[in-house]
Design an enzyme around this catalytic site. Sequence first.
Site, PDB file in Angstrom:
ATOM      1  N   ASP A   1      -4.396  -2.601  -5.369  1.00 51.39           N
ATOM      2  CA  ASP A   1      -3.510  -3.736  -5.085  1.00 51.39           C
ATOM      3  C   ASP A   1      -3.253  -3.799  -3.575  1.00 51.39           C
ATOM      4  O   ASP A   1      -2.370  -3.109  -3.060  1.00 51.39           O
ATOM      5  CB  ASP A   1      -2.204  -3.524  -5.874  1.00 51.39           C
ATOM      6  CG  ASP A   1      -1.254  -4.685  -5.763  1.00 51.39           C
ATOM      7  OD1 ASP A   1      -1.340  -5.448  -4.778  1.00 51.39           O
ATOM      8  OD2 ASP A   1      -0.404  -4.829  -6.651  1.00 51.39           O
TER       9      ASP A   1
ATOM     10  N   LYS B   1      -3.648  -5.216  12.422  1.00 49.84           N
ATOM     11  CA  LYS B   1      -4.562  -6.021  11.591  1.00 49.84           C
ATOM     12  C   LYS B   1      -5.940  -5.368  11.571  1.00 49.84           C
ATOM     13  O   LYS B   1      -6.615  -5.316  10.550  1.00 49.84           O
ATOM     14  CB  LYS B   1      -4.643  -7.460  12.127  1.00 49.84           C
ATOM     15  CG  LYS B   1      -5.377  -8.440  11.208  1.00 49.84           C
ATOM     16  CD  LYS B   1      -6.886  -8.473  11.411  1.00 49.84           C
ATOM     17  CE  LYS B   1      -7.568  -9.476  10.486  1.00 49.84           C
ATOM     18  NZ  LYS B   1      -9.036  -9.450  10.631  1.00 49.84           N
TER      19      LYS B   1
ATOM     20  N   GLU C   1     -15.653 -10.281   6.538  1.00 50.63           N
ATOM     21  CA  GLU C   1     -15.645 -10.385   8.011  1.00 50.63           C
ATOM     22  C   GLU C   1     -16.762  -9.541   8.611  1.00 50.63           C
ATOM     23  O   GLU C   1     -16.804  -8.324   8.403  1.00 50.63           O
ATOM     24  CB  GLU C   1     -14.282  -9.916   8.545  1.00 50.63           C
ATOM     25  CG  GLU C   1     -14.155 -10.095  10.047  1.00 50.63           C
ATOM     26  CD  GLU C   1     -12.768  -9.698  10.582  1.00 50.63           C
ATOM     27  OE1 GLU C   1     -11.795  -9.680   9.809  1.00 50.63           O
ATOM     28  OE2 GLU C   1     -12.700  -9.406  11.786  1.00 50.63           O
TER      29      GLU C   1
HETATM   30  P1  NDP Z   1      -1.230   1.233 -15.590  1.00 54.76           P
HETATM   31  O1  NDP Z   1      -0.250   0.340 -16.236  1.00 54.76           O
HETATM   32  O2  NDP Z   1      -2.650   1.048 -15.986  1.00 54.76           O
HETATM   33  O3  NDP Z   1      -0.776   2.739 -15.809  1.00 54.76           O
HETATM   34  C1  NDP Z   1      -1.550   3.815 -15.420  1.00 54.76           C
HETATM   35  C2  NDP Z   1      -2.417   4.314 -16.577  1.00 54.76           C
HETATM   36  O4  NDP Z   1      -3.273   5.330 -16.123  1.00 54.76           O
HETATM   37  C3  NDP Z   1      -1.608   4.862 -17.708  1.00 54.76           C
HETATM   38  O5  NDP Z   1      -2.099   4.292 -18.880  1.00 54.76           O
HETATM   39  C4  NDP Z   1      -1.915   6.336 -17.674  1.00 54.76           C
HETATM   40  O6  NDP Z   1      -1.955   6.874 -18.961  1.00 54.76           O
HETATM   41  C5  NDP Z   1      -3.293   6.351 -17.098  1.00 54.76           C
HETATM   42  N1  NDP Z   1      -3.686   7.601 -16.453  1.00 54.76           N
HETATM   43  C6  NDP Z   1      -4.848   8.259 -16.724  1.00 54.76           C
HETATM   44  N2  NDP Z   1      -4.972   9.338 -15.956  1.00 54.76           N
HETATM   45  C7  NDP Z   1      -3.871   9.371 -15.154  1.00 54.76           C
HETATM   46  C8  NDP Z   1      -3.470  10.233 -14.111  1.00 54.76           C
HETATM   47  N3  NDP Z   1      -4.192  11.304 -13.744  1.00 54.76           N
HETATM   48  N4  NDP Z   1      -2.310   9.968 -13.461  1.00 54.76           N
HETATM   49  C9  NDP Z   1      -1.552   8.899 -13.813  1.00 54.76           C
HETATM   50  N5  NDP Z   1      -1.901   8.044 -14.809  1.00 54.76           N
HETATM   51  C10 NDP Z   1      -3.048   8.262 -15.466  1.00 54.76           C
HETATM   52  O7  NDP Z   1      -1.196   1.055 -13.992  1.00 54.76           O
HETATM   53  P2  NDP Z   1      -0.044   1.321 -12.950  1.00 54.76           P
HETATM   54  O8  NDP Z   1       1.229   1.747 -13.580  1.00 54.76           O
HETATM   55  O9  NDP Z   1      -0.638   2.205 -11.903  1.00 54.76           O
HETATM   56  O10 NDP Z   1       0.198  -0.129 -12.319  1.00 54.76           O
HETATM   57  C11 NDP Z   1      -0.723  -0.665 -11.414  1.00 54.76           C
HETATM   58  C12 NDP Z   1      -0.836  -2.149 -11.606  1.00 54.76           C
HETATM   59  O11 NDP Z   1       0.452  -2.770 -11.544  1.00 54.76           O
HETATM   60  C13 NDP Z   1      -1.646  -2.797 -10.532  1.00 54.76           C
HETATM   61  O12 NDP Z   1      -2.602  -3.634 -11.165  1.00 54.76           O
HETATM   62  C14 NDP Z   1      -0.644  -3.631  -9.745  1.00 54.76           C
HETATM   63  O13 NDP Z   1      -1.256  -4.763  -9.172  1.00 54.76           O
HETATM   64  C15 NDP Z   1       0.362  -3.990 -10.801  1.00 54.76           C
HETATM   65  N6  NDP Z   1       1.709  -4.346 -10.396  1.00 54.76           N
HETATM   66  C16 NDP Z   1       2.162  -4.230  -9.095  1.00 54.76           C
HETATM   67  C17 NDP Z   1       3.457  -4.546  -8.775  1.00 54.76           C
HETATM   68  C18 NDP Z   1       3.939  -4.320  -7.377  1.00 54.76           C
HETATM   69  O14 NDP Z   1       3.235  -3.717  -6.587  1.00 54.76           O
HETATM   70  N7  NDP Z   1       5.142  -4.769  -7.007  1.00 54.76           N
HETATM   71  C19 NDP Z   1       4.403  -5.069  -9.790  1.00 54.76           C
HETATM   72  C20 NDP Z   1       3.823  -5.087 -11.130  1.00 54.76           C
HETATM   73  C21 NDP Z   1       2.538  -4.757 -11.402  1.00 54.76           C
HETATM   74  P3  NDP Z   1      -0.655   7.438 -19.694  1.00 54.76           P
HETATM   75  O15 NDP Z   1       0.261   6.277 -19.892  1.00 54.76           O
HETATM   76  O16 NDP Z   1      -1.200   7.991 -20.958  1.00 54.76           O
HETATM   77  O17 NDP Z   1      -0.061   8.481 -18.825  1.00 54.76           O
END
Ligand code: NDP
Length: 413
Positions: free
Chosen positions: A269, A253, A76
């Site tokens: 997201d 908006k 936009e």
């Molecule tokens: P991930 O599944 O990628 O988990 C976060 C990753 O970041 C983990 O592997 C974690 O490692 C790593 N990490 C590295 N540094 C850090 C830090 N400082 N703090 C926290 N984690 C760290 O992503 P999310 O769990 O964030 O999920 C986001 C995704 O889920 C988006 O793509 C979203 O679109 C999607 N989603 C959204 C939904 C909704 O909004 N309703 C439903 C389902 C999915 P470690 O495990 O080793 O800690």
Amino acid sequence: MKIYEMTNEERIKLLLDGGYLTAEQAESLRSRQTISTDLANSLSENQIGSFSLPYGFATDFLVNGVDYLVPMVIEEPSVIAAASNAAKRVKNSGGFKTFSSSKVVYGQIVLENLSSADIELLESKDSEIFEFAKEAHPSLIKRGGGIVSLKFNHYDKFLELELGIDTVDAMGANMVNTILEKTAHKVSELVNGDVLCSILSNSGLGQVVTVEAEINFSQLATKTMSGDEVAQRIVKLSKFSQVSVKRVVTHNKGIMNGIDAVYLATGNDFRAEEAAAHSFAFESGQYQPFSEWYIKDDKLIGTLKMPIELGSVGGAISALPMAQLSLAIMKIKDSTQLQSVVGAVGLANNLSAMRALVTTGIQAGHMGLQSKSLAVSAGATGKEIDQVAKILNQTKNYTIKNAQNILMQLRGK
Ligand code: NDP
């Protein structure tokens, strides 16, 4: 062969054979691939290409004493210009200040068909469930996060276990869902009820951010209106947005214009944020503005309060090279910092829109920039774009037909 089993090229051929694409369009699709097919296929399904949007950056964001250039992805016209324009006015008055509540994502385990004895038993085992949930994602605890709360909520035939989880720098949806499903399994072993579902809540209530800006009247003046008058008109419009649902939807908006653009640029997201933001706006039972403007000590004060549900790591943020680039441009160190910048962008876009609305009107700036996109749609290229846009702005007849006529005249046809 099923579409999801095909390669990208096989899917393109399918569209070609079915007459959905011409050979030229198929070639254009292939040549515009901006992320690797492997990455595209790992993020989403049935891939045939990548879809590009303009990528730019807003300037002059001074947030909590730190200067930022803010990458934004948006189709936009005027959103980036408006954000930069307002950010400069705020910077000249001292900058944005932000305050975060916490970084807690709530999750729900929903149970049904529980007897009163089972409910009592579960409630008596709250510490055990809490400890189990804590251990369900040990790396989160190592990072300083993890489970912060457990509540039992009763809804008619349902019992909800509400877990509050600090996801540190991740948006946390996947992490939270993993914890919830493991915990739900444990819970189902303790009692005879059924687990209906386990899922995070996008309410964003554990991630409410407040942004403040104090703007000197001198920063608000136009050629024909004093800053004092502009400020008073902004305050009146702010009050009107609190009582008119039709107005507040557009007010909000305008805020989302900036917020979504930073979400896209950082691989966050935006659907989650939209859901969180608008449910928060309806918290009181009447849809309300995310921001409010008032005058204090010869300054216009703006405050924005809303959930900002995002991450600086994880999901597409870590996978998309352009998202990584955006975080690098902003020098983002953690998710709290990114929340602050995003909130400041929302308030900046709001200020620009309010100032334009109560002075020259929105079209003066908006259509001035929209005219370039009209010129391109009419077929203008290179220098022709500015030439057509200039004449469109003079005639103020912003139609594609007019743009085409201007272009034909320029080309001497
Ligand atoms: P991930 O599944 O990628 O988990 C976060 C990753 O970041 C983990 O592997 C974690 O490692 C790593 N990490 C590295 N540094 C850090 C830090 N400082 N703090 C926290 N984690 C760290 O992503 P999310 O769990 O964030 O999920 C986001 C995704 O889920 C988006 O793509 C979203 O679109 C999607 N989603 C959204 C939904 C909704 O909004 N309703 C439903 C389902 C999915 P470690 O495990 O080793 O800690």
